[in-house]
Scaffold this motif. Structure first.
Motif, PDB file in Angstrom:
ATOM      1  N   TRP A 237       5.432  10.106  -1.166  1.00 41.07           N
ATOM      2  CA  TRP A 237       4.624   8.883  -1.166  1.00 41.07           C
ATOM      3  C   TRP A 237       5.561   7.711  -1.364  1.00 41.07           C
ATOM      4  O   TRP A 237       6.423   7.724  -2.254  1.00 41.07           O
ATOM      5  CB  TRP A 237       3.573   8.912  -2.270  1.00 41.07           C
ATOM      6  CG  TRP A 237       2.443   9.819  -1.933  1.00 41.07           C
ATOM      7  CD1 TRP A 237       2.359  11.165  -2.186  1.00 41.07           C
ATOM      8  CD2 TRP A 237       1.251   9.470  -1.240  1.00 41.07           C
ATOM      9  NE1 TRP A 237       1.186  11.657  -1.696  1.00 41.07           N
ATOM     10  CE2 TRP A 237       0.474  10.646  -1.107  1.00 41.07           C
ATOM     11  CE3 TRP A 237       0.751   8.286  -0.721  1.00 41.07           C
ATOM     12  CZ2 TRP A 237      -0.756  10.661  -0.488  1.00 41.07           C
ATOM     13  CZ3 TRP A 237      -0.492   8.284  -0.108  1.00 41.07           C
ATOM     14  CH2 TRP A 237      -1.239   9.470   0.008  1.00 41.07           C
TER      15      TRP A 237
ATOM     16  N   GLN B  63       0.825  -1.205   0.000  1.00 47.45           N
ATOM     17  CA  GLN B  63       0.000   0.000   0.000  1.00 47.45           C
ATOM     18  C   GLN B  63       0.866   1.264   0.000  1.00 47.45           C
ATOM     19  O   GLN B  63       1.915   1.295   0.638  1.00 47.45           O
ATOM     20  CB  GLN B  63      -0.875   0.020   1.255  1.00 47.45           C
ATOM     21  CG  GLN B  63      -1.867  -1.114   1.314  1.00 47.45           C
ATOM     22  CD  GLN B  63      -2.860  -1.035   0.168  1.00 47.45           C
ATOM     23  OE1 GLN B  63      -3.394   0.026  -0.138  1.00 47.45           O
ATOM     24  NE2 GLN B  63      -3.093  -2.156  -0.479  1.00 47.45           N
ATOM     25  N   PRO B  64       0.422   2.338  -0.657  1.00 46.34           N
ATOM     26  CA  PRO B  64       1.147   3.616  -0.582  1.00 46.34           C
ATOM     27  C   PRO B  64       1.029   4.210   0.821  1.00 46.34           C
ATOM     28  O   PRO B  64      -0.018   4.138   1.449  1.00 46.34           O
ATOM     29  CB  PRO B  64       0.430   4.506  -1.596  1.00 46.34           C
ATOM     30  CG  PRO B  64      -0.454   3.629  -2.389  1.00 46.34           C
ATOM     31  CD  PRO B  64      -0.698   2.399  -1.582  1.00 46.34           C
TER      32      PRO B  64
ATOM     33  N   SER C 255       2.614  11.470  -5.760  1.00 47.07           N
ATOM     34  CA  SER C 255       1.226  11.262  -5.339  1.00 47.07           C
ATOM     35  C   SER C 255       0.966   9.764  -5.217  1.00 47.07           C
ATOM     36  O   SER C 255       1.754   8.951  -5.706  1.00 47.07           O
ATOM     37  CB  SER C 255       0.258  11.877  -6.351  1.00 47.07           C
ATOM     38  OG  SER C 255       0.211  11.099  -7.526  1.00 47.07           O
ATOM     39  N   ALA C 256      -0.133   9.408  -4.592  1.00 47.98           N
ATOM     40  CA  ALA C 256      -0.470   7.994  -4.396  1.00 47.98           C
ATOM     41  C   ALA C 256      -0.709   7.262  -5.714  1.00 47.98           C
ATOM     42  O   ALA C 256      -0.617   6.038  -5.768  1.00 47.98           O
ATOM     43  CB  ALA C 256      -1.700   7.883  -3.504  1.00 47.98           C
ATOM     44  N   ASP C 257      -0.996   8.019  -6.777  1.00 47.46           N
ATOM     45  CA  ASP C 257      -1.266   7.422  -8.085  1.00 47.46           C
ATOM     46  C   ASP C 257      -0.015   7.230  -8.929  1.00 47.46           C
ATOM     47  O   ASP C 257      -0.081   6.669 -10.018  1.00 47.46           O
ATOM     48  CB  ASP C 257      -2.268   8.291  -8.852  1.00 47.46           C
ATOM     49  CG  ASP C 257      -3.590   8.401  -8.125  1.00 47.46           C
ATOM     50  OD1 ASP C 257      -4.001   7.406  -7.492  1.00 47.46           O
ATOM     51  OD2 ASP C 257      -4.200   9.488  -8.151  1.00 47.46           O
ATOM     52  N   GLY C 258       1.146   7.710  -8.441  1.00 52.10           N
ATOM     53  CA  GLY C 258       2.398   7.554  -9.187  1.00 52.10           C
ATOM     54  C   GLY C 258       2.644   8.709 -10.133  1.00 52.10           C
ATOM     55  O   GLY C 258       2.001   9.747  -9.989  1.00 52.10           O
ATOM     56  N   PRO C 259       3.550   8.572 -11.058  1.00 55.71           N
ATOM     57  CA  PRO C 259       4.352   7.405 -11.388  1.00 55.71           C
ATOM     58  C   PRO C 259       5.385   7.091 -10.298  1.00 55.71           C
ATOM     59  O   PRO C 259       5.876   7.977  -9.613  1.00 55.71           O
ATOM     60  CB  PRO C 259       5.033   7.790 -12.704  1.00 55.71           C
ATOM     61  CG  PRO C 259       5.138   9.266 -12.650  1.00 55.71           C
ATOM     62  CD  PRO C 259       3.925   9.729 -11.886  1.00 55.71           C
ATOM     63  N   TRP C 260       5.712   5.804 -10.163  1.00 59.56           N
ATOM     64  CA  TRP C 260       6.588   5.313  -9.118  1.00 59.56           C
ATOM     65  C   TRP C 260       7.989   5.047  -9.650  1.00 59.56           C
ATOM     66  O   TRP C 260       8.148   4.583 -10.773  1.00 59.56           O
ATOM     67  CB  TRP C 260       6.017   4.027  -8.517  1.00 59.56           C
ATOM     68  CG  TRP C 260       4.722   4.269  -7.821  1.00 59.56           C
ATOM     69  CD1 TRP C 260       3.472   4.199  -8.365  1.00 59.56           C
ATOM     70  CD2 TRP C 260       4.544   4.656  -6.464  1.00 59.56           C
ATOM     71  NE1 TRP C 260       2.527   4.505  -7.418  1.00 59.56           N
ATOM     72  CE2 TRP C 260       3.155   4.790  -6.229  1.00 59.56           C
ATOM     73  CE3 TRP C 260       5.412   4.892  -5.399  1.00 59.56           C
ATOM     74  CZ2 TRP C 260       2.636   5.149  -4.994  1.00 59.56           C
ATOM     75  CZ3 TRP C 260       4.894   5.243  -4.174  1.00 59.56           C
ATOM     76  CH2 TRP C 260       3.522   5.370  -3.978  1.00 59.56           C
TER      77      TRP C 260
ATOM     78  N   ALA D 266       6.948   8.383  -5.033  1.00 59.25           N
ATOM     79  CA  ALA D 266       6.194   9.143  -6.031  1.00 59.25           C
ATOM     80  C   ALA D 266       5.738  10.454  -5.409  1.00 59.25           C
ATOM     81  O   ALA D 266       5.783  10.641  -4.192  1.00 59.25           O
ATOM     82  CB  ALA D 266       4.992   8.345  -6.520  1.00 59.25           C
TER      83      ALA D 266
ATOM     84  N   ARG E 169       5.993   3.214  -1.231  1.00 58.33           N
ATOM     85  CA  ARG E 169       5.400   1.883  -1.194  1.00 58.33           C
ATOM     86  C   ARG E 169       6.540   0.885  -1.351  1.00 58.33           C
ATOM     87  O   ARG E 169       7.647   1.239  -1.767  1.00 58.33           O
ATOM     88  CB  ARG E 169       4.346   1.689  -2.284  1.00 58.33           C
ATOM     89  CG  ARG E 169       4.897   1.616  -3.687  1.00 58.33           C
ATOM     90  CD  ARG E 169       3.798   1.441  -4.707  1.00 58.33           C
ATOM     91  NE  ARG E 169       4.362   1.240  -6.042  1.00 58.33           N
ATOM     92  CZ  ARG E 169       3.651   1.138  -7.133  1.00 58.33           C
ATOM     93  NH1 ARG E 169       2.333   1.216  -7.067  1.00 58.33           N
ATOM     94  NH2 ARG E 169       4.228   0.951  -8.309  1.00 58.33           N
TER      95      ARG E 169
END
Length: 147
Positions: free
Chosen positions: A108, A22-23, A65-70, A63, A110
């Protein structure tokens, strides 16, 4: 005993195939890896048997944000061998870094986990727990126990 915030848990549970945790948000820190050392705990809570799991590679990604990009945090990738002679993924093992990697720059995070099964087998046993914790929590060694 560690104090654990449920919002700082990367992964908890069975790991029988490659997985992404999880992020976790560190949005109150400007440069997370350059602050005071931030304790990180990764514990094997059920052993990965050497006849099934050959190795486990763990890495931290970051990242904006939680949505990435990672992207992988520099210096965060560690591979642990798991053989009968040296079971690196035994119950209670702490096979990862003790602190947040200094190369962490984004807010962020993970974790990713890549299991390498023994050829011709699948992994059916093995659990782990990974989280940021408030204080370093090393297991007691028999030499420092009173009595």
């Amino acid at each position: 005993m560690a104090i654990i915030d449920r919002n700082a848990i990367f992964f908890e549970g069975a790991l029988t195939a490659n997985a992404t945790g999880q992020p976790v948000a560190l949005t109150s820190l400007k440069l997370p890896g350059r602050m005071e050392p931030m304790p990180l705990r990764l514990s094997i809570t059920e052993a990965f048997t050497p006849d099934e799991a050959q190795s486990l590679t763990m890495a931290m990604e970051e990242a904006d944000s939680a949505d990435g990009p990672w992207a992988v945090v520099p210096g965060s990738s560690i591979s642990v061998e798991n053989t009968a002679e040296t079971p690196g993924l035994a119950l209670g093992a702490r096979p990862y870094l003790r602190f947040l990697p200094q190369g962490t720059r984004k807010n962020w995070l993970r974790m990713t986990f890549a299991l390498t099964p023994v050829e011709g087998k699948s992994v059916s046993h093995g659990r782990l727990f990974a989280a940021l914790v408030r204080g370093e929590d090393l297991p007691y060694e028999p030499a420092i126990m009173a009595g």
